[in-house]
Scaffold this motif. Sequence first.
Motif, PDB file in Angstrom:
ATOM      1  N   TYR A   8       0.825  -1.206   0.000  1.00 28.73           N
ATOM      2  CA  TYR A   8       0.000   0.000   0.000  1.00 28.73           C
ATOM      3  C   TYR A   8       0.863   1.261   0.000  1.00 28.73           C
ATOM      4  N   ALA A   9       1.961   1.245   0.757  1.00 26.55           N
ATOM      5  CA  ALA A   9       2.816   2.430   0.817  1.00 26.55           C
ATOM      6  C   ALA A   9       3.467   2.707  -0.531  1.00 26.55           C
ATOM      7  N   VAL A  10       3.935   1.655  -1.206  1.00 22.14           N
ATOM      8  CA  VAL A  10       4.580   1.850  -2.510  1.00 22.14           C
ATOM      9  C   VAL A  10       3.586   2.402  -3.526  1.00 22.14           C
ATOM     10  N   VAL A  11       2.356   1.903  -3.490  1.00 21.52           N
ATOM     11  CA  VAL A  11       1.359   2.308  -4.486  1.00 21.52           C
ATOM     12  C   VAL A  11       0.736   3.659  -4.144  1.00 21.52           C
ATOM     13  N   TYR A  12       0.438   3.894  -2.860  1.00 19.73           N
ATOM     14  CA  TYR A  12      -0.323   5.081  -2.468  1.00 19.73           C
ATOM     15  C   TYR A  12       0.477   6.095  -1.657  1.00 19.73           C
ATOM     16  N   GLY A  13       1.606   5.680  -1.106  1.00 17.40           N
ATOM     17  CA  GLY A  13       2.248   6.485  -0.085  1.00 17.40           C
ATOM     18  C   GLY A  13       3.054   7.658  -0.613  1.00 17.40           C
ATOM     19  N   ASN A  14       3.415   8.537   0.321  1.00 20.01           N
ATOM     20  CA  ASN A  14       4.318   9.638   0.002  1.00 20.01           C
ATOM     21  C   ASN A  14       5.765   9.156   0.135  1.00 20.01           C
ATOM     22  N   TYR A  65     -12.222  -0.903   1.148  1.00 24.31           N
ATOM     23  CA  TYR A  65     -10.868  -0.346   1.233  1.00 24.31           C
ATOM     24  C   TYR A  65     -10.396  -0.156   2.671  1.00 24.31           C
ATOM     25  N   TRP A  66     -11.140  -0.687   3.625  1.00 24.95           N
ATOM     26  CA  TRP A  66     -10.837  -0.420   5.028  1.00 24.95           C
ATOM     27  C   TRP A  66      -9.431  -0.852   5.409  1.00 24.95           C
ATOM     28  N   PHE A  67      -9.013  -2.031   4.987  1.00 23.63           N
ATOM     29  CA  PHE A  67      -7.722  -2.545   5.449  1.00 23.63           C
ATOM     30  C   PHE A  67      -6.572  -1.701   4.909  1.00 23.63           C
ATOM     31  N   LYS A  68      -6.674  -1.249   3.677  1.00 24.24           N
ATOM     32  CA  LYS A  68      -5.644  -0.364   3.125  1.00 24.24           C
ATOM     33  C   LYS A  68      -5.548   0.911   3.945  1.00 24.24           C
ATOM     34  N   ASP A  69      -6.696   1.527   4.235  1.00 19.23           N
ATOM     35  CA  ASP A  69      -6.700   2.771   5.009  1.00 19.23           C
ATOM     36  C   ASP A  69      -6.138   2.542   6.410  1.00 19.23           C
ATOM     37  N   TYR A  70      -6.492   1.411   7.007  1.00 20.65           N
ATOM     38  CA  TYR A  70      -5.996   1.083   8.345  1.00 20.65           C
ATOM     39  C   TYR A  70      -4.471   0.942   8.346  1.00 20.65           C
ATOM     40  N   CYS A  71      -3.920   0.206   7.394  1.00 22.48           N
ATOM     41  CA  CYS A  71      -2.474  -0.006   7.343  1.00 22.48           C
ATOM     42  C   CYS A  71      -1.719   1.311   7.172  1.00 22.48           C
ATOM     43  N   LEU A  72      -2.216   2.185   6.321  1.00 20.13           N
ATOM     44  CA  LEU A  72      -1.527   3.454   6.098  1.00 20.13           C
ATOM     45  C   LEU A  72      -1.668   4.382   7.302  1.00 20.13           C
ATOM     46  N   ARG A  73      -2.807   4.338   7.990  1.00 21.80           N
ATOM     47  CA  ARG A  73      -2.940   5.131   9.224  1.00 21.80           C
ATOM     48  C   ARG A  73      -1.941   4.661  10.271  1.00 21.80           C
ATOM     49  N   GLU A  74      -1.805   3.344  10.412  1.00 18.86           N
ATOM     50  CA  GLU A  74      -0.855   2.804  11.381  1.00 18.86           C
ATOM     51  C   GLU A  74       0.579   3.178  11.015  1.00 18.86           C
ATOM     52  N   LEU A  75       0.884   3.176   9.738  1.00 20.34           N
ATOM     53  CA  LEU A  75       2.217   3.573   9.297  1.00 20.34           C
ATOM     54  C   LEU A  75       2.477   5.033   9.651  1.00 20.34           C
ATOM     55  N   ASP A  76       1.499   5.895   9.436  1.00 16.76           N
ATOM     56  CA  ASP A  76       1.652   7.309   9.793  1.00 16.76           C
ATOM     57  C   ASP A  76       1.853   7.477  11.295  1.00 16.76           C
ATOM     58  N   ARG A  77       1.120   6.704  12.087  1.00 17.34           N
ATOM     59  CA  ARG A  77       1.290   6.790  13.543  1.00 17.34           C
ATOM     60  C   ARG A  77       2.709   6.384  13.941  1.00 17.34           C
ATOM     61  N   ASP A  78       3.218   5.327  13.319  1.00 14.92           N
ATOM     62  CA  ASP A  78       4.586   4.896  13.612  1.00 14.92           C
ATOM     63  C   ASP A  78       5.587   5.992  13.276  1.00 14.92           C
ATOM     64  N   LEU A  79       5.390   6.647  12.147  1.00 14.31           N
ATOM     65  CA  LEU A  79       6.313   7.694  11.726  1.00 14.31           C
ATOM     66  C   LEU A  79       6.270   8.892  12.668  1.00 14.31           C
ATOM     67  N   LYS A  80       5.095   9.211  13.181  1.00 15.17           N
ATOM     68  CA  LYS A  80       4.983  10.333  14.110  1.00 15.17           C
ATOM     69  C   LYS A  80       5.601   9.999  15.457  1.00 15.17           C
ATOM     70  N   ARG A  81       5.434   8.742  15.891  1.00 15.25           N
ATOM     71  CA  ARG A  81       6.018   8.337  17.174  1.00 15.25           C
ATOM     72  C   ARG A  81       7.525   8.193  17.081  1.00 15.25           C
ATOM     73  N   ASN A  82       7.999   7.770  15.926  1.00 22.67           N
ATOM     74  CA  ASN A  82       9.417   7.479  15.770  1.00 22.67           C
ATOM     75  C   ASN A  82       9.878   7.952  14.399  1.00 22.67           C
ATOM     76  N   PRO A  83      10.233   9.225  14.268  1.00 21.20           N
ATOM     77  CA  PRO A  83      10.620   9.751  12.958  1.00 21.20           C
ATOM     78  C   PRO A  83      11.963   9.246  12.465  1.00 21.20           C
ATOM     79  N   GLN A  84      12.747   8.601  13.342  1.00 16.06           N
ATOM     80  CA  GLN A  84      14.023   8.033  12.934  1.00 16.06           C
ATOM     81  C   GLN A  84      13.781   6.718  12.211  1.00 16.06           C
ATOM     82  N   PRO A  85      14.799   6.162  11.535  1.00 16.10           N
ATOM     83  CA  PRO A  85      14.631   4.863  10.874  1.00 16.10           C
ATOM     84  C   PRO A  85      14.018   3.843  11.806  1.00 16.10           C
ATOM     85  N   SER A  86      13.013   3.149  11.310  1.00 15.49           N
ATOM     86  CA  SER A  86      12.175   2.302  12.152  1.00 15.49           C
ATOM     87  C   SER A  86      12.900   1.088  12.691  1.00 15.49           C
TER      88      SER A  86
END
Length: 272
Positions: free
Chosen positions: A57-63, A244-265
Amino acid sequence: MVQEFSDYRAEGILLAGAGRAILLQLANPGIGRGVAEHSTFTERPVNRLKGTLTYVYAVVYGNDEQVKEVRRRVNRAHVPVRRPADKASAGYSAFDPELQLWVVATLYDTALTIIEKIYGPLDDAAADAMYRDYARIGTALQLPPGMWPKDRAEFGRYWAERVSTLRAEYPGVRVARGLLFPRHTALWYRAIIPPARFLTAGLLPEQLRKDFGLAWSDQHERRFHRTFRILAVAYPKLPPGIRYWFKDYCLRELDRDLKRNPQPSQHLGISA
């Protein structure tokens, strides 16, 4: 010709093919051995599936930030997955481009199979667009661009040749059996496994069903086709928010991870 639908890449029904893609990957000896020796797949199957789909999802839709993050996760997970050739093993590496090609090929062919069972055959424009998307997924996984078959016809030849010679070996079979016949997992997971196992068996080539020890009969075959006929009528009528719920859920979780930990995961969402 395919019915109109807004975005096949986000369709939740693709989850119906997850088991097929995983077992096709495990049937590759290098991948089967690598997963058996290095992965906790059978202990955390839902997390691993979520990680893989988050990557797609990130590769297809992500920034750019999201794509960089999932690539870091993949690379960190793959670094230890290697073994030199010796008398007991032909050796493997998660960075082997042939293995990476096979992983992406299973994702593409499975997605195409499910979409066409639900919506009917794709027209050339839609099929070409889908094929280009999976080429992007492969190159983001560090697959050399020239390795992805140049068009759908070339992919068809590659796929037919590989599947015709594919035979699952014991390490991959052991992992697959652990996924499909779990013993120590949550009750909800054990509840969804029988239908998932049934769909997986029906979607696999006959030889691989036998290799993985999945029972199949004429009665199973009739039930399988009846199931997809029902899904083909009912699923497209669901509102996009559900499909499309699961796609939206996965990308929301990815954004939360990035906000909590902006350094390499440090999260290893995808594994071999």
